[in-house]
Write an enzyme that holds these catalytic residues in place. Structure first.
Site, mmCIF file in Angstrom:
data_model
loop_
_atom_site.group_PDB
_atom_site.id
_atom_site.type_symbol
_atom_site.label_atom_id
_atom_site.label_comp_id
_atom_site.label_asym_id
_atom_site.label_seq_id
_atom_site.Cartn_x
_atom_site.Cartn_y
_atom_site.Cartn_z
ATOM 1 N N ASP B 399 0.693 -1.187 -0.197
ATOM 2 C CA ASP B 399 0.025 -0.006 -0.013
ATOM 3 C C ASP B 399 0.950 1.195 0.151
ATOM 4 O OD1 ASP B 399 -2.784 0.664 0.450
ATOM 5 O OD2 ASP B 399 -1.847 1.889 1.797
ATOM 6 N N GLU B 428 1.610 -0.553 -4.971
ATOM 7 C CA GLU B 428 0.320 0.188 -5.364
ATOM 8 C C GLU B 428 0.694 1.649 -5.141
ATOM 9 O OE1 GLU B 428 -3.699 2.004 -3.733
ATOM 10 O OE2 GLU B 428 -1.899 2.069 -2.560
#
Lengths: 681, 681
Positions: B399, B428
């Site tokens: 993330d 990401e």
């Protein structure tokens, strides 16, 4: 969940600590610093007076403000000069620095996170959103106090005082005003915290030549053919008499084939005949005889003093002399006797002559760069160049450099240019692209090109697009010879006078550096030794010639006009800013050159068909020039001296090769209107 | 001329000698070894089972024959394996080597002048030209004798004997035959003189992932929404029951958002509300509570044992579990208490929560990577990954990696992959191109892309051309998510069921790796939280959901068919060999993927307009496929299961989005004829 379990799985502390990078809190990245040739292994080329524009990708994780500086210095200097870089877009940053002296310059990029700037941006956004910023002001005060600690003298006191203001005010709005004040921003910019700055991985280098390294019109001549007596070769003194005329044609450099004593053993006769007649002078590239080698002057041309006088006469005419540097020996060269080990011997004891099987060059011995005494050989070759520098030669046209080791050239050019950064080397390597590129990377100032063999619109467009693309354009400067004593292209053989005009205007406007081999060129000499050959009939390489410089059909006046255009219009003095312009048909080619400031714009349209009229529409990229589509602009043809008012991108051209096969237009972006009239206002 | 003069001008001998390069007789150059990322600073990426094709520019001065070898080894090995390179053209040489195990492999290129080959070529030309080659044979005998000295055992004796033959014959022609014999060439090739070999400047590296690093279909799911009771979140045990269905849809990876305890402080309510209702579960990305942090399982989901069982159930269904790695903490995370120094404190003593002014994320504390104890922090973050590897997780979806330092990721990924080369990290990072690229260079196996925001033909063509170009394609592998819990693109909001089909087929065929966030995707969930937002209404990020997996209008069967096409057709398992095919209009897009051997060819045509029928002609690059223009070939649409016989490049397509908005054709280069019939011959 119990997290202690996993601790047991971890490797021993000490081992782990060793694996951490030293600078783990460095967050900034500097990458892709350009221009760069092979990651900085070779230098980029520019000339004195130019600015080097440098870009780099600079970024960090997160959203902090960044600062970046371009650092530069002349090689050898221990102190950097810095100039701030600006972000262009997409994390690309830009700055430039001036090249004020010849030689190597180093440059690199350094960047850091701007703590104050990051904080200031946040404060600005939050206070604009009406949020309470009490905590932010406390943080800012700390940042400014730290800045004060890095400052000296009055700046230190001033910053400390301002830090107090940030938190000392009754009204938060007043504190915010003080925090966002420009004077604080400027003061903080002077005391950045660069302790975690990141630098580019490698310091890059640019080599700055004097201007002649980038731009010049060259004229190749055989001095021995400069006379009027067909029975003997002219002397350097007679050849010197030609110099004012060559200068008047607008040339900058007069390039002489080797002027050294010519060997007698296996001397070639007229038209490269194996049979030599008495009085045949031989090829100047068969260097060396009992009269001396690479540091001697052929007695038929005169003495070293005569050579000095020739150089002086050239300077008087504002011409510079370029000398041929052909590292090879005739069998009669003194080195053959003095240093037989510098040559490759065959098992039978004889020395190997040059050959490209089954072709044989018995009049030439190549040097053996793999010999045991290669250091002695290199030193002797270096001294040849040093010798001629001592006699006023600062430009060398190097014969066949691609048949000698790259490492030698790297070394030799560096050795010479360390003492003489003004010396120019032109590589005559008509060989494969990677080899030519490697010579240029290694230090050759300029390179012969494939131009003579690029005659169609498609060929020219493809080749000059390639030459002006990254990274080739950063290190290789083509010198476009329209002909050479070895290359009389078929296009010239069959195209008549117009073909010579076409090739001249292409060479002189596509290339900031270009050359012709004269007087064969301007007199439109077009007969090959045999049909299908690129060799001249009765080539000067093997015999004396006497030329009638005013013979009918010559293009001397055309050459003069083209060279004047080059001198008067700076756009023609650079190679990089070349843009092809769409023109209808396969015979019309159009291209534009500009200076970065668009003060000089030259649009060239050439009819490549030397036999037939061609006409069509050329598309001028007026949008790039900032010319509105509905505003007229003036174009002035420097060849015909005619002027036209054009409007819009598409404009009609018609070129009759029997009259003039090209336009060299200067484009004036603005035409005068009533508003320019003094009394208008 | 007297040449002694210049000797005096030379610098002292000793000083000069020092300036010579050590290897002045090395004539070969090896440059531009590719693939290479930033001159070898970063590794190229491939997968086990692939061959790495390596090219290099190899050349020397002069005209000698060259030999070049590609050298390679697994990193850490001390011995190179060599394979000969072949010249392709223009001094470019080529060879490849197999990647047989996961991990780093090193490669470089070495080249040398082939003395024997050079001599052999000359001899061949000269004897063909009928020249006397007595001297050449003497020279060859010497070269072969030197070869014998480098040889061992029988080869030594054999070569010495052959050397004698070269000069011992009565007839020169017999000697020449012996000299040019293939067995001599082969024997000499085994004993090359590599004393002056040149090597590439830098040893390059390739990282070989297991196959899943390159190809896979990902399915993102919130396990807590896998149940049937709208009053509470599902457990991992309930979520495991969904796995066979996901596997049946053809997915390879099931990716779970964070499964850790969720913070209570500033917990967000439904639709990201600041007001939380009792029972609201909070965002899984607000990690950490009294129940534990990054190495704990949310008690609402179950225990660590339940997690282990979920992983086992996935494996049973031939699915692999990918876990979210979100390095951030809720205010209730144990680290906040145990390591307050890992967080950034404000002057008032409070910890800074995440913000992107004026937006605030009070439920999340970012970690301070600039803290004094950064080594301790890095180690703890490393151990989180090691912990989950210990629980069977070998894929991590990371993330927001772009808000943590690049150096940390470089280090962490290297540390993990040294022990576990099978571990895959997906970045990401929806951020700027240079930042995404740097993360990929630093070791991320795959990267989220801009795919969700590339919806028009022009956008898709430009973006996927860019992604498949050098050098990006060498190190960055996009994983094309068609939607995410944060991104419901307007195209899906307004395009209805066909839009979901279009985006699925694009993702699954443009990307060897792709993913959907389900069941929202296959159920065509299309309502944004507010018009113009890309957030889902009633997002699973903030609440429990119960899904009807068979609700009308779903595209489950379509997903199954597309995933089966991917598995059965290797062309879809690689990103590099993508070629766009001209199709008329702005709404039809066509592209082709192939394996290098052309055994698998897939042609995709998509109607990007989800509302209207579009039709036109697609140009199939049959020439590249070796299909003659007049020979029919079969195309088989895997979506409709229809087959067509096409002839020539241009073929008509018509796509009705109400029926099926795309073709995924397998192209068969050869159709059967009577000659294939057993009895024909």
């Amino acid at each position: 969940m119990n997290e202690t379990k996993i601790r047991k799985r971890a490797p021993r502390k000490q081992a782990v600590v060793d694996r951490f990078p030293e600078d783990g809190t460095r967050r900034v990245v500097v990458e892709n610093v350009l221009p760069s040739v092979e990651d900085g292994r070779y230098a980029v080329k520019r000339t004195v007076g130019e600015e080097l524009e440098v870009t780099a990708d600079v970024f960090a994780d997160g959203h902090g403000s960044l600062r970046a500086v371009l650092k530069y210095r002349p090689a050898g200097s221990s102190t950097w000069t810095e100039t701030p870089m600006e972000e262009v877009e997409n994390d690309e940053w830009l700055a430039s620095f001036p090249l004020e002296q010849a030689g190597f310059h180093e440059y690199t990029v350094e960047a850091w996170l701007d703590t104050f700037g990051t904080w200031r941006d946040e404060l600005e956004k939050k206070s604009a959103a009406g949020l309470d910023v009490g905590s932010e002001l406390l943080e800012g005060a700390r940042i400014v106090r730290e800045g004060a600690e890095r400052a000296q003298g009055r700046a230190r006191t001033w910053l400390a005082a301002r830090a107090a203001v940030l938190t000392g005010g009754e009204l938060q709005t007043a504190c915010v005003v003080a925090a966002l004040a420009e004077d604080l921003e400027e003061a903080m910019a002077r005391v950045p915290d660069r302790s975690r700055a990141a630098a580019a991985g490698r310091t890059l280098r640019v080599w700055a030549d004097r201007e002649r390294g980038r731009v010049g019109a060259w004229y190749e001549m055989f001095p021995r053919s400069a006379g009027t007596d067909p029975g003997r070769g002219a002397t350097l003194a007679e050849a010197a008499a030609r110099l004012p005329d060559i200068a008047a044609l607008g040339f900058d450099v007069v390039y002489l084939p080797p002027v050294h004593p010519i060997g007698r053993t296996h001397r070639k006769g007229k038209n490269n005949s194996l049979v030599v007649a008495p009085g045949d002078p031989g090829s100047p590239w068969a260097i060396g005889s009992a009269d001396g080698g690479h540091t001697a002057v052929d007695p038929a041309l005169g003495t070293l003093k005569d050579f000095d006088r020739f150089v002086a006469a050239a300077a008087q005419a504002r011409l510079e002399v370029a000398l041929d540097l052909a590292y090879q020996c005739s069998p009669d060269h003194p080195w053959v006797r003095e240093h037989p080990d510098w040559f490759r011997h065959r098992p039978d004891g004889s020395i190997k002559f040059a050959e490209n099987p089954p072709k044989k060059y018995q009049d030439i011995y190549p040097l053996d760069f793999e010999c045991v005494d290669w250091r002695g050989l290199w030193q002797a070759l270096l001294e040849v160049v040093q010798f001629w520098i001592g006699h006023g030669v600062h430009i060398f046209r190097v014969d066949n450099p691609h048949t000698k080791p790259f490492l030698f050239w790297d070394w030799m050019i560096a050795e010479i240019q360390r003492e003489h950064p003004d010396v120019i080397f032109l590589a005559e390597a008509f060989t494969r692209p990677r080899v030519m590129e490697r010579l240029a990377k290694g230090g050759f100032t300029q390179s012969y090109s494939y131009f003579t063999w690029r005659n169609t619109k498609a060929e020219l467009t493809e080749y000059f697009t390639e030459l002006t693309e990254e990274p080739v354009r950063e290190y290789m400067r083509p010198n476009l010879f329209a002909n050479t004593p070895d290359i009389l292209h078929e296009y010239l053989q069959v195209g008549g006078r117009a073909a010579f005009q076409v090739r001249l205007v292409l060479a002189a406007t596509l290339g900031a550096s270009y050359g012709i081999y004269g007087p064969a060129f301007e007199l439109c000499e077009a007969t090959p030794v045999t049909p299908g050959s690129e060799e001249y009939l009765d080539s000067e390489k093997y015999e004396f010639k006497v030329w009638d410089h005013d013979r009918p059909g010559n293009i001397r006046e055309f050459v003069r006009i083209v060279n004047r255009a080059r001198r008067e219009h700076p756009a023609l003095c650079f190679d990089h800013r070349l843009q092809f312009c769409p023109v209808e048909g396969d015979e019309l080619i159009g291209y534009m050159k500009t200076t970065p400031d668009l003060e000089s714009i030259v649009l060239v349209v050439v009819n490549l068909d030397p036999h037939r009229v061609q006409h069509g529409f050329v598309e001028v990229p007026i949008a790039n020039l900032g010319i509105p589509a509905d505003q007229p602009y003036q174009v002035h043809d420097l060849l015909s001296d005619e002027r036209y008012l054009w409007t819009g991108a598409r404009n009609y051209v018609r070129l009759d090769p029997a009259v003039m096969p090209a336009h060299v237009f200067v484009v004036y972006r603005k035409i005068h209107t009533e508003r320019d009239f003094d009394d208008y206002q």
